[in-house]
Design a protein around this motif. Structure first.
Motif, PDB file in Angstrom:
ATOM      1  N   ILE C 245       0.868  -1.171   0.000  1.00 45.77           N
ATOM      2  CA  ILE C 245       0.000   0.000   0.000  1.00 45.77           C
ATOM      3  C   ILE C 245       0.915   1.235   0.000  1.00 45.77           C
ATOM      4  O   ILE C 245       1.826   1.341   0.822  1.00 45.77           O
ATOM      5  CB  ILE C 245      -0.888   0.031   1.260  1.00 45.77           C
ATOM      6  N   VAL C 247       1.301   5.136   0.521  1.00 45.46           N
ATOM      7  CA  VAL C 247       0.654   6.323   1.108  1.00 45.46           C
ATOM      8  C   VAL C 247       1.644   7.475   1.133  1.00 45.46           C
ATOM      9  O   VAL C 247       2.853   7.276   0.998  1.00 45.46           O
ATOM     10  CB  VAL C 247       0.164   6.045   2.551  1.00 45.46           C
ATOM     11  N   GLU C 257       5.955   3.181   1.472  1.00 39.94           N
ATOM     12  CA  GLU C 257       5.344   1.943   0.970  1.00 39.94           C
ATOM     13  C   GLU C 257       5.194   0.969   2.119  1.00 39.94           C
ATOM     14  O   GLU C 257       6.163   0.633   2.797  1.00 39.94           O
ATOM     15  CB  GLU C 257       6.223   1.342  -0.119  1.00 39.94           C
ATOM     16  N   LEU C 258       3.981   0.530   2.316  1.00 38.22           N
ATOM     17  CA  LEU C 258       3.709  -0.348   3.446  1.00 38.22           C
ATOM     18  C   LEU C 258       3.379  -1.742   2.929  1.00 38.22           C
ATOM     19  O   LEU C 258       2.558  -1.916   2.030  1.00 38.22           O
ATOM     20  CB  LEU C 258       2.529   0.203   4.249  1.00 38.22           C
ATOM     21  N   GLY C 286       0.819  -4.210   9.136  1.00 39.18           N
ATOM     22  CA  GLY C 286       1.764  -4.042   8.037  1.00 39.18           C
ATOM     23  C   GLY C 286       3.137  -3.656   8.533  1.00 39.18           C
ATOM     24  O   GLY C 286       3.422  -3.643   9.732  1.00 39.18           O
ATOM     25  N   SER C 307      -0.315   4.728   9.922  1.00 42.02           N
ATOM     26  CA  SER C 307      -1.414   3.767   9.898  1.00 42.02           C
ATOM     27  C   SER C 307      -2.747   4.470   9.691  1.00 42.02           C
ATOM     28  O   SER C 307      -3.677   3.909   9.117  1.00 42.02           O
ATOM     29  CB  SER C 307      -1.420   2.913  11.163  1.00 42.02           C
ATOM     30  N   ARG C 309      -3.118   6.968   7.703  1.00 38.47           N
ATOM     31  CA  ARG C 309      -3.205   7.108   6.250  1.00 38.47           C
ATOM     32  C   ARG C 309      -3.522   5.769   5.588  1.00 38.47           C
ATOM     33  O   ARG C 309      -4.258   5.710   4.598  1.00 38.47           O
ATOM     34  CB  ARG C 309      -1.886   7.663   5.708  1.00 38.47           C
ATOM     35  N   GLN C 310      -2.929   4.755   6.165  1.00 37.68           N
ATOM     36  CA  GLN C 310      -3.185   3.420   5.614  1.00 37.68           C
ATOM     37  C   GLN C 310      -4.656   3.077   5.740  1.00 37.68           C
ATOM     38  O   GLN C 310      -5.274   2.553   4.807  1.00 37.68           O
ATOM     39  CB  GLN C 310      -2.333   2.407   6.375  1.00 37.68           C
ATOM     40  N   ASN C 311      -5.240   3.378   6.895  1.00 39.80           N
ATOM     41  CA  ASN C 311      -6.673   3.146   7.085  1.00 39.80           C
ATOM     42  C   ASN C 311      -7.461   3.767   5.961  1.00 39.80           C
ATOM     43  O   ASN C 311      -8.353   3.160   5.372  1.00 39.80           O
ATOM     44  CB  ASN C 311      -7.146   3.780   8.402  1.00 39.80           C
ATOM     45  N   SER C 369      -5.820  -0.430  11.216  1.00 37.67           N
ATOM     46  CA  SER C 369      -4.569  -0.989  10.736  1.00 37.67           C
ATOM     47  C   SER C 369      -3.438  -0.554  11.629  1.00 37.67           C
ATOM     48  O   SER C 369      -3.556   0.377  12.411  1.00 37.67           O
ATOM     49  CB  SER C 369      -4.314  -0.575   9.293  1.00 37.67           C
ATOM     50  N   VAL C 371       0.906  -0.140  11.644  1.00 40.54           N
ATOM     51  CA  VAL C 371       2.214  -0.299  11.022  1.00 40.54           C
ATOM     52  C   VAL C 371       3.135  -0.788  12.119  1.00 40.54           C
ATOM     53  O   VAL C 371       3.326  -0.144  13.131  1.00 40.54           O
ATOM     54  CB  VAL C 371       2.716   1.015  10.416  1.00 40.54           C
TER      55      VAL C 371
END
Lengths: 532, 368, 382
Positions: C245, C247, C257-258, C286, C307, C309-311, C369, C371
């Motif tokens: 992913i 972000v 990059e996750l 992640g 995380s 942002r990942q969400n 999520s 990280v």
């Protein structure tokens, strides 16, 4: 033309009738010695004919009066030194020192008790008995005027001695093996089991060979029914010759048509002693180092002597390997043919095309290809066994390496087939007692699989198991302790439990004394109070 | 009088029953045609239902100790009707043998040896079945135990291998079926999976410890049931609704099993192993039919009857069902009722008649 | 003795009776590794192309180290019905086709638009075919896919097979076995899906490309999902195994990059006062795989921001998939089945109106999520 055949048939019939009338094993009439020595002498010359190894020595001994006597023995079976020093010399010289007592012409009683310095002397008036004993190495001695003969024990002949056996070799464990002489074999066993309950009963079988056979068992352990059954079966044997224990085996086994042996054999005294201690009975046959033991169960074939001497963990592992080897050696060619001709789907894709590529240009169908290789292997094996050892090695090199390599290179067989045959061959040697059955099963399964694929193998395995389950060896189910299942006996089937944990003997033989050692024998650390 | 002279131990009897129940593993196609999600649970309720009938069987065996099914028919119904009832049983046993043999053959022919005629496979299997029947009950009980262990181990291994493909969602919601479907499925499982083991009444007198009869039967039933539950869990979990249109869902599952692309497509080996159980099932049926007929005809040994019955079975195995699907259709609709008559109705009637004719009283008097 | 002879005779009869009906040598079969179904020249015809492995192209001890010729052979045959066409191959090849080792089934888009039902039954019914083969839709002609030279494997079909397995590392195409496709097809509401295969490049420089997902209504192709949308679908079905992913960094000066490590989803239908809504909960774990900005992202606060942002990114993906599915009116998530599992009684009334209910479904998405790690370094080098 037709008449000719008819005549032949009639002739054969007549002959067979004649044979039936003259039963060669009917009891011969008993002859008794006469008191006239000349008469006896002619009789013996008649019986023995012109055999040149029979020595008949006439002597005259005693002083007043002088008596004629005959000493007779078979050259080569007797200890000549004993005869010279302990029989002839005392009679000829020492007898003179004894004054004649009483009215007897010859002081026989005195000669027996005071003169002849040998271990065993028997007395009998029967000629048959004398002749038989003489042929097994005794010396006999008759005196003029006496209707009785003396058997003097002088047996001694050349034998191989106790050597390391060729089969069943071990890394750890005793290296002695049985030899061809019954007496030495019994002594080897007696040295291992020093117990008055260890019984060795003698039987003589074979009208012509008069082979001594010995049933050995532990009286307080072995099932008496088993011993009786062995005696009954041995008693039924009515043959003229027993040259090896294999003869006995085939006369007494339970399933004469089966491919599975129901009588075990071994060349090692420690193995036989262990079996006797488990409650089995051993049958020793004079003239062969192979001793039989009954009853035999299937799993016994997978136990080797060394299993019990090395650490139990490794022993268990190798024993499981042995079961696998048996499966491999019986089933691999069958599975290979079933997969290649019926169930190609099972081959993984990565292997599939290499396999297909190697089979691509072969002239023979894979069934015949494999069959040819199997037969070739069996021929090579036989050739390697029968030839003198040095040539045998050459044969295996030429056969296995050169022929295998060349056959693959020439495109007659595929390399996969060679691998299959190789693994089959190697694993066939692992379970030595079942090697014969494995070979038979291999061909049976192979044919079934070649005709019907996996279904053939299934049917074959089911059939084998039915057959195995229906077999018995001297009353013990052949598959015990697996079927019928005995949970307590599993300690010595697929694994070999440590010695301290095997407190009981196997139950399936109906032994009289189940317990072989005490309870709670597991070694443990010395307790603290002992240390302090 | 009973023809069977071999005695078998209680545990052997239990395992023989266990492998017999396991042998129904190839019949699974029948029940999945009605519903797929709840089979595992329904098989438990079916077992419960069947246990009530097991009490009837045990009661009968206790009432007439030393007599098997054919023997007690003679006592309860009298010589003539008793013989007729025994005749019915034997007829059913033969038909049952034929149907099961056909099921096995169709399984093999449909999935592995497509070009081979059914009759050829039947001959091959019948050959070993006849062999086992000749060997007798004792031998069958011995290999039954071995086979039970082998089949159980393999079922377990296959279950573990298929775990990764089992989706829990395929099981939910449980029991969302109409009452009629539930009863039908229950009926099928009760009769075909369990009920057809009524023939063990032929062997129960050969058991060594009669007083532990119930315990052995219960153990056998549960032991067999475990394998059936495992296989139905596999089928439902892996195939989901696809199970309902498959002729042999079990085979479809076996084909799906895959472990790292190496242990895949092993179905012919697994089928070979599972065939052991079906083989035992057929052998037990066949054997029951043979000794029953021998007893009915008053023979000293059942052995002369083995080959004639084999000929009858071979003659019927192809004509009995038109196609494999016809067998499944029949198994769903007609067979359970046909089978129930022999497995449940007749024994219950026998017990009732025995009650009416006062055999209970007589026994009490004897005991008192 | 007589008895033994009789038994032996019976055994021989049984053997011969069942003798080798279904057997065959390896070199009597042509082993198919891939099947492609295309539209034929006439509208009612289908064009079947199979890839057959050529054993002589493989290495064996007889012909030495393999030959230069290709190890496969693509043959085509046209016909009106499937099985007839399959058997028709014997007009062109000396060996009977064997499908036991088939790895993949590719349909062209044209066929898929007309409906797969007409040319699928054989692959389920016949005992040679396995339901564990992959199924895929080709963007252009399906047969062309087999013509592209494989990069690493000897056989293009095997290469595609391996690629299908490798898709789990990007989670951007929903690879599906025939059995799962059929399960979706058999369901009343769930829409079948299949990955899309296309060819990129020209001439000798062609590559096979797997990405995106074809969506079906019953057996007819109705639309496709892009890579992101596909992952949105996979988040919901819980099929995400791994993937990247991307972000923005918390400082907004570069990208982070996750890598996805673990993902778990729960789909809960909520029935309140007759109104149906869905709650989708995603739990993800992640790792920071790479970053382009110079900021130190290791502190917990920064990781939390990441995380967050990942969400959002995950939620966006799911929403995209949901939007597309509702546009197409295709229940690719299996929402209908989920309702059935939870509310079997109410489902009976809903079932027939599902095509009306689904497009307007209210779905709440909760993503949680984390990280977790920063790899082998904490700070970037410069």
């Amino acid at each position: 033309m037709f008449h000719y055949f008819k005549k032949i048939v009639q002739h054969l019939k007549a002959e067979s009738l004649n044979q039936r009338r003259e039963d060669p094993f009917a009891e011969r009439p008993e002859f008794v010695l006469s008191s006239d020595i000349d008469q006896n002498l002619t009789k013996f010359r008649e019986i023995f004919g012109a055999s040149n190894d029979i020595i008949i020595r006439e002597i005259v001994f005693g002083q007043d009066p002088q008596v004629r006597g005959i000493i007779m023995f078979v050259d080569g079976l007797v200890d000549k030194k004993t005869i010279n020093l302990s029989i002839i010399k005392p009679l000829m010289y020492d007898l003179r020192l004894i004054r004649s007592l009483g009215n007897d012409k010859v002081p026989m009683e005195q000669i027996k008790t005071a003169l002849l310095s040998v271990g065993e002397i028997k007395q009998t008036p029967l000629i048959n008995k004398l002749v038989d004993d003489c042929l097994s190495g005794e010396t006999f001695f008759i005196v003029d005027g006496l209707a009785e003969g003396f058997m003097i024990s002088t047996r001694a002949w050349e034998n191989r001695g106790v050597q390391e056996p060729q089969t069943e070799s071990v890394v750890r464990g005793p290296r002695e093996g049985f030899c061809e002489t019954l007496r030495i074999n019994t002594s080897l066993l007696r040295r291992k089991i020093k117990n008055p309950n260890f019984i060795m009963e003698n039987v003589e079988i074979g009208k012509r060979t008069k082979t001594s056979i010995c049933i050995a068992y532990l009286k307080d352990i072995a099932d008496p029914v088993l011993i009786d059954e062995i005696k009954v079966r041995l008693g039924r044997i009515n043959t003229d010759s027993i040259l090896e224990s294999g003869y006995i085996e085939q006369f007494i086994e339970d399933a004469p048509y089966s491919i599975f042996p129901t009588v075990a054999n071994s060349e090692k005294p420690d193995v036989i002693a262990a079996k006797i201690l488990e409650g089995r009975a051993a049958i020793l046959v004079d003239g062969t180092p192979f001793v039989l033991s009954v009853p035999m169960v299937f799993v016994e074939s997978f136990q080797t002597a060394e299993d019990y001497y090395i650490r139990h963990t490794l022993a268990s592992l190798t024993r499981i390997m042995r079961y696998f080897s048996y499966l491999i050696t019986t089933l691999t060619p069958a599975l290979y043919i079933a997969i290649l001709t019926f169930h190609q789907e099972i081959i993984p894709i990565s292997l599939m095309f290499t396999l297909a590529a190697s089979e691509e240009q072969l002239p023979l169908p894979v069934f015949f290809e494999l069959l040819t290789m199997m037969i070739t292997f069996d021929i090579l094996r036989e050739a390697g066994l029968r030839l003198p050892r040095l040539v045998g090695q050459a044969i295996s090199i030429v056969g296995a390496l050169v022929m295998g390599e060349a056959a693959v290179a020439a495109g007659i067989v595929s390399d996969f087939t060679v691998i299959v045959i190789a693994i089959t061959a190697v694993s066939s040697f692992v379970v030595a007692p079942q090697e014969g059955s494995a070979t038979m099963l291999r061909y049976i399964y192979f044919l079934l699989a070649g005709f019907m694929g996996g279904i053939g193998i299934t049917v074959g395995v089911i059939g084998t198991l039915i057959h195995l389950a229906s077999l018995r060896s001297f009353g013990t189910p052949y598959l015990s302790p697996l079927a019928p299942f005995a949970p307590c006996d599993q300690k010595d089937v697929f694994i070999r439990a440590p010695w301290w944990s095997m407190g009981t003997r196997p139950r399936y033989m109906g032994v009289r004394d189940l317990r072989r050692q005490g309870h709670r024998l597991r070694p443990h650390k010395p307790q603290e109070e002992h240390l302090s | 009088m009973k023809l069977e002279k071999d005695m078998i131990s209680n545990s052997q009897m239990a395992f023989l029953l266990g492998i017999y129940i396991q042998g129904a593993i190839f019949c699974t196609a029948l029940v999945f045609h009605i519903t797929s999600r709840s089979i595992s649970l329904i098989s438990l309720t079916s077992l419960a239902v069947f246990l009530t009938f097991v009490f009837v069987y045990i009661k009968l065996m206790r009432l007439f100790p030393g007599h098997n099914l054919m023997g007690l028919n003679d006592i309860v119904f009298g010589a003539y009707i008793g013989k007729a009832v025994s005749g019915l049983y034997i007829f059913f046993l033969v038909v049952l043998t034929v149907a099961n043999l056909r099921l096995l053959c169709d399984y093999v022919v449909g999935n592995y040896m497509v070009e081979t005629p059914t009759i050829a496979i039947a001959i091959v299997f019948l050959f070993v079945v006849v062999w086992a029947v000749y060997a007798g009950l004792e031998v069958m009980a011995r290999i039954g135990m071995l086979f039970f262990v082998i089949v159980s181990v393999f079922t377990g291994v296959i279950f573990l291998l298929s775990l990764s493909q089992i989706e829990i969602t395929n099981f939910l919601p449980q029991f969302d079926i109409s009452l009629i479907d539930f009863v039908r499925t229950n009926h099928i499982i009760t009769t075909i999976f369990f009920g057809e083991s009524f023939m063990f009444m032929m062997f129960i007198p050969c058991m060594k410890q009669q007083n532990r009869l119930g315990r052995s039967l219960l153990f056998g039933l549960i032991a067999g049931e475990i394998s059936l539950i495992l296989s139905s869990l596999m089928i439902t979990g892996v195939l989901g609704d696809m199970a309902s249109i498959s002729n042999s869902p079990l085979n479809r599952v076996l084909r799906q099993v895959d472990l790292g692309q190496v242990l895949s497509r092993m179905e012919f080996i697994v089928t070979g192993i599972l065939t052991f159980s079906v083989f035992m099932r057929i052998a037990v049926m066949y054997y029951a039919a043979t000794i029953g007929l021998g007893q009915l005809l008053g023979l000293k040994s059942y052995k002369p009857l083995v080959i004639p019955i084999a000929a009858v079975v071979l003659g019927l195995v192809v004509p009995i069902f038109y196609t494999p699907s016809a067998q499944i259709a029949c198994g769903i609709s007609t067979w359970p009722f046909f089978s129930s008559f022999f497995t449940f109705v007749l024994p219950v009637v026998t017990l009732l008649v025995a009650l009416l004719r006062g055999f209970f009283k007589k026994r009490e008097e004897e005991c008192g | 003795m007589k008895k033994a002879a009789a038994v032996l005779l019976c055994a021989v009869i049984a053997l011969v009776a069942a003798g080798c009906w279904s057997s065959g040598e390896l070199n009597e079969f042509a082993f198919v590794v891939g099947v492609a179904v295309d539209q034929g020249s006439a509208p009612e015809n289908i064009l079947l192309t199979v890839q057959v492995a050529k054993p002589s192209g493989f290495k064996s001890s007889i012909n030495g180290g393999g030959s230069d010729e290709e190890a496969y052979w693509n043959i085509s045959n046209e016909g009106e019905t499937l099985f007839n066409t399959v058997r028709g191959f014997t007009h062109e090849s000396g060996r009977k086709l064997d499908f036991q080792h088939n790895t993949i089934l590719i349909y062209s888009r044209d066929i898929a638009k007309k409906g797969l039902g007409d040319c699928m039954d054989l692959f389920i019914r016949d005992h040679e075919f396995r339901t564990s083969t992959w199924i895929a839709i080709a963007n252009e002609r399906a047969a062309d896919v087999f013509g592209v030279d494989a990069g690493l494997e000897t056989l293009p079909a095997v290469e595609i097979d391996k690629m299908m397995d490798a898709q789990q590392y990007n989670s951007q195409s929903y690879t599906i076995e025939l059995l799962d496709f059929l399960k979706r097809l058999k369901s009343d509401t769930t829409a079948p899906i299949a990955p899309i295969i296309s060819i990129r490049g020209e001439g000798d420089d062609q590559d096979i490309h797997i990405s995106g997902t074809a969506v079906f209504h019953k057996d007819r192709f109705i639309g496709e999902l892009g890579g992101m949308e596909t992952r949105g679908l996979m988040w919901v079905t819980g099929n995400v195994k791994s993937g990247i992913i991307v972000v923005n960094c918390p400082c907004d000066q570069g990208k982070a990059e996750l890598e996805i490590f673990q993902a778990k989803s729960t789909v809960t239908p909520v029935l309140k006062d007759g109104d149906l809504s869905f709650l989708i909960e995603i739990k993800e774990k992640g790792n920071l795989g790479s970053q382009t900005c110079r900021e130190n992202l290791a502190p917990t606060k920064k990781l939390e921001a990441l995380s967050e942002r990942q969400n959002k990114a995950i939620k966006t993906e799911i929403e995209a998939a949901l939007k597309k599915a509702q546009e197409l009116n295709a229940d690719i998530f299996g929402f209908g089945e989920a309702v059935y599992r939870k509310y079997p009684k109410q489902w009976k009334s809903m079932k027939d109106q599902w095509s009306e209910i689904f497009p307007t479904l209210d779905v709440e998405i909760k993503v949680q999520s984390e990280v977790y790690g920063t790899g082998n370094i904490t700070k970037p080098v410069n």
